[in-house]
Design a protein around this motif. Structure first.
Motif, PDB file in Angstrom:
ATOM      1  N   THR A 227      12.601  71.241 -60.915  1.00  0.00           N
ATOM      2  CA  THR A 227      11.870  70.005 -61.191  1.00  0.00           C
ATOM      3  C   THR A 227      11.914  69.137 -59.937  1.00  0.00           C
ATOM      4  N   ALA A 228      10.797  68.425 -59.688  1.00  0.00           N
ATOM      5  CA  ALA A 228      10.707  67.619 -58.456  1.00  0.00           C
ATOM      6  C   ALA A 228      10.674  66.138 -58.818  1.00  0.00           C
ATOM      7  N   TRP A 229      11.342  65.320 -58.001  1.00  0.00           N
ATOM      8  CA  TRP A 229      11.558  63.903 -58.335  1.00  0.00           C
ATOM      9  C   TRP A 229      11.287  63.008 -57.122  1.00  0.00           C
ATOM     10  N   ALA A 230      11.017  61.720 -57.448  1.00  0.00           N
ATOM     11  CA  ALA A 230      10.753  60.755 -56.366  1.00  0.00           C
ATOM     12  C   ALA A 230      12.042  60.302 -55.690  1.00  0.00           C
ATOM     13  N   GLY A 231      13.188  60.589 -56.277  1.00  0.00           N
ATOM     14  CA  GLY A 231      14.457  60.181 -55.655  1.00  0.00           C
ATOM     15  C   GLY A 231      15.623  60.517 -56.561  1.00  0.00           C
ATOM     16  N   MET A 232      16.830  60.169 -56.105  1.00  0.00           N
ATOM     17  CA  MET A 232      18.046  60.504 -56.858  1.00  0.00           C
ATOM     18  C   MET A 232      18.113  59.741 -58.193  1.00  0.00           C
ATOM     19  N   ARG A 233      17.722  58.450 -58.176  1.00  0.00           N
ATOM     20  CA  ARG A 233      17.909  57.659 -59.403  1.00  0.00           C
ATOM     21  C   ARG A 233      17.077  58.194 -60.560  1.00  0.00           C
ATOM     22  N   PRO A 234      15.746  58.398 -60.390  1.00  0.00           N
ATOM     23  CA  PRO A 234      14.991  58.959 -61.534  1.00  0.00           C
ATOM     24  C   PRO A 234      15.478  60.354 -61.920  1.00  0.00           C
ATOM     25  N   MET A 235      15.969  61.105 -60.929  1.00  0.00           N
ATOM     26  CA  MET A 235      16.455  62.471 -61.245  1.00  0.00           C
ATOM     27  C   MET A 235      17.701  62.395 -62.149  1.00  0.00           C
ATOM     28  N   ILE A 236      18.576  61.435 -61.871  1.00  0.00           N
ATOM     29  CA  ILE A 236      19.798  61.303 -62.694  1.00  0.00           C
ATOM     30  C   ILE A 236      19.424  60.853 -64.113  1.00  0.00           C
ATOM     31  N   GLU A 237      18.405  59.982 -64.209  1.00  0.00           N
ATOM     32  CA  GLU A 237      17.940  59.605 -65.559  1.00  0.00           C
ATOM     33  C   GLU A 237      17.343  60.812 -66.272  1.00  0.00           C
ATOM     34  N   GLY A 238      16.614  61.624 -65.518  1.00  0.00           N
ATOM     35  CA  GLY A 238      16.028  62.857 -66.095  1.00  0.00           C
ATOM     36  C   GLY A 238      17.116  63.798 -66.590  1.00  0.00           C
ATOM     37  N   LEU A 239      18.202  63.891 -65.851  1.00  0.00           N
ATOM     38  CA  LEU A 239      19.302  64.769 -66.274  1.00  0.00           C
ATOM     39  C   LEU A 239      19.875  64.295 -67.621  1.00  0.00           C
ATOM     40  N   ALA A 240      19.986  62.975 -67.769  1.00  0.00           N
ATOM     41  CA  ALA A 240      20.520  62.449 -69.050  1.00  0.00           C
ATOM     42  C   ALA A 240      19.623  62.889 -70.204  1.00  0.00           C
ATOM     43  N   GLN A 241      18.302  62.833 -69.986  1.00  0.00           N
ATOM     44  CA  GLN A 241      17.372  63.272 -71.053  1.00  0.00           C
ATOM     45  C   GLN A 241      17.545  64.761 -71.333  1.00  0.00           C
ATOM     46  N   LEU A 242      17.677  65.534 -70.265  1.00  0.00           N
ATOM     47  CA  LEU A 242      17.803  66.998 -70.436  1.00  0.00           C
ATOM     48  C   LEU A 242      19.082  67.355 -71.185  1.00  0.00           C
ATOM     49  N   ARG A 243      20.156  66.652 -70.889  1.00  0.00           N
ATOM     50  CA  ARG A 243      21.438  66.966 -71.562  1.00  0.00           C
ATOM     51  C   ARG A 243      21.328  66.705 -73.055  1.00  0.00           C
ATOM     52  N   ARG A 244      20.594  65.635 -73.398  1.00  0.00           N
ATOM     53  CA  ARG A 244      20.435  65.335 -74.838  1.00  0.00           C
ATOM     54  C   ARG A 244      19.563  66.389 -75.503  1.00  0.00           C
ATOM     55  N   ALA A 245      18.510  66.830 -74.809  1.00  0.00           N
ATOM     56  CA  ALA A 245      17.523  67.729 -75.444  1.00  0.00           C
ATOM     57  C   ALA A 245      17.965  69.185 -75.429  1.00  0.00           C
ATOM     58  N   LEU A 246      18.831  69.544 -74.492  1.00  0.00           N
ATOM     59  CA  LEU A 246      19.158  70.969 -74.314  1.00  0.00           C
ATOM     60  C   LEU A 246      20.675  71.194 -74.340  1.00  0.00           C
ATOM     61  N   PRO A 247      21.257  71.330 -75.519  1.00  0.00           N
ATOM     62  CA  PRO A 247      22.715  71.565 -75.565  1.00  0.00           C
ATOM     63  C   PRO A 247      23.108  72.861 -74.847  1.00  0.00           C
ATOM     64  N   ALA A 248      22.178  73.818 -74.723  1.00  0.00           N
ATOM     65  CA  ALA A 248      22.520  75.078 -74.055  1.00  0.00           C
ATOM     66  C   ALA A 248      22.302  75.001 -72.537  1.00  0.00           C
ATOM     67  N   LEU A 249      22.078  73.762 -72.024  1.00  0.00           N
ATOM     68  CA  LEU A 249      21.881  73.616 -70.568  1.00  0.00           C
ATOM     69  C   LEU A 249      23.103  74.188 -69.852  1.00  0.00           C
ATOM     70  N   GLU A 250      22.826  75.106 -68.923  1.00  0.00           N
ATOM     71  CA  GLU A 250      23.924  75.863 -68.318  1.00  0.00           C
ATOM     72  C   GLU A 250      24.095  75.481 -66.840  1.00  0.00           C
ATOM     73  N   ALA A 251      23.014  75.058 -66.202  1.00  0.00           N
ATOM     74  CA  ALA A 251      23.105  74.665 -64.789  1.00  0.00           C
ATOM     75  C   ALA A 251      22.170  73.495 -64.527  1.00  0.00           C
ATOM     76  N   ALA A 252      22.627  72.550 -63.705  1.00  0.00           N
ATOM     77  CA  ALA A 252      21.801  71.408 -63.286  1.00  0.00           C
ATOM     78  C   ALA A 252      22.194  71.114 -61.837  1.00  0.00           C
ATOM     79  N   GLU A 253      21.520  71.774 -60.930  1.00  0.00           N
ATOM     80  CA  GLU A 253      21.884  71.766 -59.503  1.00  0.00           C
ATOM     81  C   GLU A 253      20.881  70.942 -58.724  1.00  0.00           C
ATOM     82  N   TYR A 254      21.367  69.976 -57.924  1.00  0.00           N
ATOM     83  CA  TYR A 254      20.393  69.148 -57.200  1.00  0.00           C
ATOM     84  C   TYR A 254      20.367  69.467 -55.708  1.00  0.00           C
ATOM     85  N   MET A 255      19.210  69.192 -55.143  1.00  0.00           N
ATOM     86  CA  MET A 255      19.015  69.341 -53.689  1.00  0.00           C
ATOM     87  C   MET A 255      18.125  68.191 -53.254  1.00  0.00           C
TER      88      MET A 255
END
Ligand code: FAD
Ligand code: 2HG
Ligand code: ZN
Length: 459
Positions: A227-255
């Motif tokens: 997934t592509a983001w405008a910066g670190m802050r929106p990406m971290i908010e996106g991660l919070a949404q993903l964690r809630r929606a996907l309990p089977a989330l296994e990896a969340a690696e940023y670059m």
């Protein structure tokens, strides 16, 4: 009575073929993966059993000879190689490769310390089980080394670090005594948990010879997207949404873009998106059933995301992972980098990174990437190659001081090793370090186990 030369004793224990003293035979054991830590070994021994390992340690303890345990030699903090004095013996665990039977009802297995992560997971595949830990050095990193460093990697969000995956350890302590607690009982309140203590001890308390491991069901189906983001802050908010929606989330690696560009250029890879983006989050869901539909719903609901590349087959998945996993090699090639493996609370990462950039000295550049859900940032500072030690210390102090001010840890997953021991006090209190010393003296009375690693010098 004089016990005689250590070299002769070691040859008698492991046999001539596994007691290496010629410089070209020792060479590969004397330099670490980064090439930044080099030393000299008196001898390299490769015991084939716990009994041989115990005899080697006892022989060293009797003579006060230092001993460095080494597994796959992929550690990144200089703990796996001897210092430059030529005094230490390196004990390689690479021949300790027994693999026990898979305990299916308990989902556990006992393996020798020298088994590699990849070898273990290949062995487990027909049983539809896996360790639940994965990292890019999987082909060489050993289970013993991973236990000794409490390795983390890309699946910590779901399965924890190595300590959570260990239900027992067999080890040779600093006087040669063997402690073996491999029954793997989930309920076992019989005193101090030596296995947990040895996990993360970086070879300073004993040589781990076998490990009892807790396994997880193999993720038969995996869905991966960048997934592509405008910066670190929106990406971290996106991660919070993903964690809630996907309990089977296994990896969340940023670059971030500069690191991705370094990898794209060096390995001549094609950009997964038509346009560049400031930040990227590689996400993967692993499950025993096909998770595509939950995954698609979660991605569709994701706010703030600029673009998404979903891997539709194994090759596409490998291409996305290569962008992330090749960072370490690409940075080494552009380096040498000054490496910092730190944790700060995920919400503090953007402020922390802004402050690191502001504190850096002229002529350096800071790359960063990491395991976002764990708050684990890998900072690699380039442009430090020929700076004097005092200046490098100054950079270390600034970066690690900021970590401490953010309530973080100066080592998230690689350990303290030789590289960070001077700074241990930023993450551990004086009382804790004094307890560490008491434990060290108790389990390694002759002080031979990996001296110069983990614990700072006294005074
Ligand atoms: P070594 O490098 O041989 O030793 C590491 C330390 O453990 C040393 O202090 C050594 O003395 C001690 N030790 C080794 N074996 C034993 C033993 N049997 N008994 C007692 N002490 C022992 N690490 C992560 O946590 N997460 C990652 O994502 C990750 N990615 C990596 C990617 C790359 C490309 C590379 C090169 C490294 C990466 N690492 C990562 C670091 C490294 O792979 C881990 O620290 C790993 O656990 C080291 O295992 P090893 O067998 O190579 O240990
Ligand atoms: C990773 O996550 C490793 O890829 C290595 O822990 C990090 O090279 C680094 O700084
Ligand atoms: Zn890492």
């Amino acid at each position: 009575m004089d016990p005689g030369p250590i070299e002769d004793a070691l040859v008698r224990i492991v046999g001539r073929a596994h007691a290496l003293d010629a410089p070209d035979h020792r060479a590969g054991y004397e330099v670490d993966w980064t090439g930044q830590f080099r030393g000299q070994a008196r001898m390299v021994v490769r015991p084939a059993s716990t009994a041989e390992a115990s005899a080697c340690v006892a022989a060293c303890a009797r003579r006060g000879v230092p001993l460095v345990a080494q597994g796959g030699n992929t550690g990144l903090v200089g703990g796996s190689v001897p210092d430059g004095t030529g005094d230490a013996v390196v004990l390689s665990t690479r021949r300790l490769t027994d693999i026990g039977t898979v305990d299916q009802p308990g989902a556990q297995i006992t393996v020798g310390a020298g088994v590699t992560l990849q070898g273990l997971n290949e062995h487990l595949r027909p049983h539809r089980l896996e360790l639940g830990i994965d990292l890019a050095a999987r082909g060489s990193a050993t289970v013993g080394g991973m236990a000794a460093t409490n390795a983390g990697g890309i699946h910590v969000i779901k399965h924890g670090s190595m300590r959570r995956r260990i239900s027992g350890i067999e080890a040779v302590l600093g006087d040669g005594a063997v402690v073996s607690h491999l029954a793997g009982l989930d309920k076992d309140n019989t005193g101090y948990d030596l296995s947990s203590l040895l996990c993360g001890s970086e070879g300073t308390l004993g040589v781990i010879t076998a490990v009892r491991l807790r396994l997880v069901p193999m993720a038969v189906e995996r869905v991966t997207a960048l997934t592509a983001w405008a910066g670190m802050r929106p990406m971290i908010e996106g991660l919070a949404q993903l964690r809630r929606a996907l309990p089977a989330l296994e990896a969340a690696e940023y670059m971030v873009r500069p690191g991705v560009e370094l990898v794209l250029d060096r390995y001549q890879l094609s950009d997964p998106f038509p346009a560049p983006y400031p930040a990227y989050l590689l996400i993967e869901v692993g499950a025993e059933h096909d998770p595509t539909s939950e995954f698609a719903t979660a991605i569709a609901a994701l706010e703030g995301v600029r673009d998404v590349a979903v891997a539709l087959d194994g090759q596409a998945r490998e291409r996305l992972w290569a962008l992330r996993e090749l960072h370490t090699e690409a940075l080494s090639a552009a380096g040498p980098p000054r490496k910092y493996d730190v944790t700060v609370p995920p919400v503090s990462i953007p402020d922390f990174l802004d402050q690191v950039v502001a504190e850096l000295v002229a002529g350096t550049t800071c790359h960063h990437f990491g395991h976002l859900a764990d708050g684990n940032v890998h900072l690699n500072v380039l442009g430090v190659g020929d700076r004097p030690d005092a200046e490098l210390d100054e950079i270390d102090g600034r970066v690690l001081g900021l970590v401490a001010r953010h309530g973080g840890s100066i080592s998230a997953e690689h350990g303290i090793g030789r590289a960070k021991r001077r700074w241990l006090g930023l993450s551990r209190s004086a009382a804790e370090i004094s307890a560490f010393r008491a434990i060290k003296t108790g389990l390694d009375p002759a002080g031979i186990m990996n001296p110069g690693v983990l614990l700072p010098d006294l005074g």
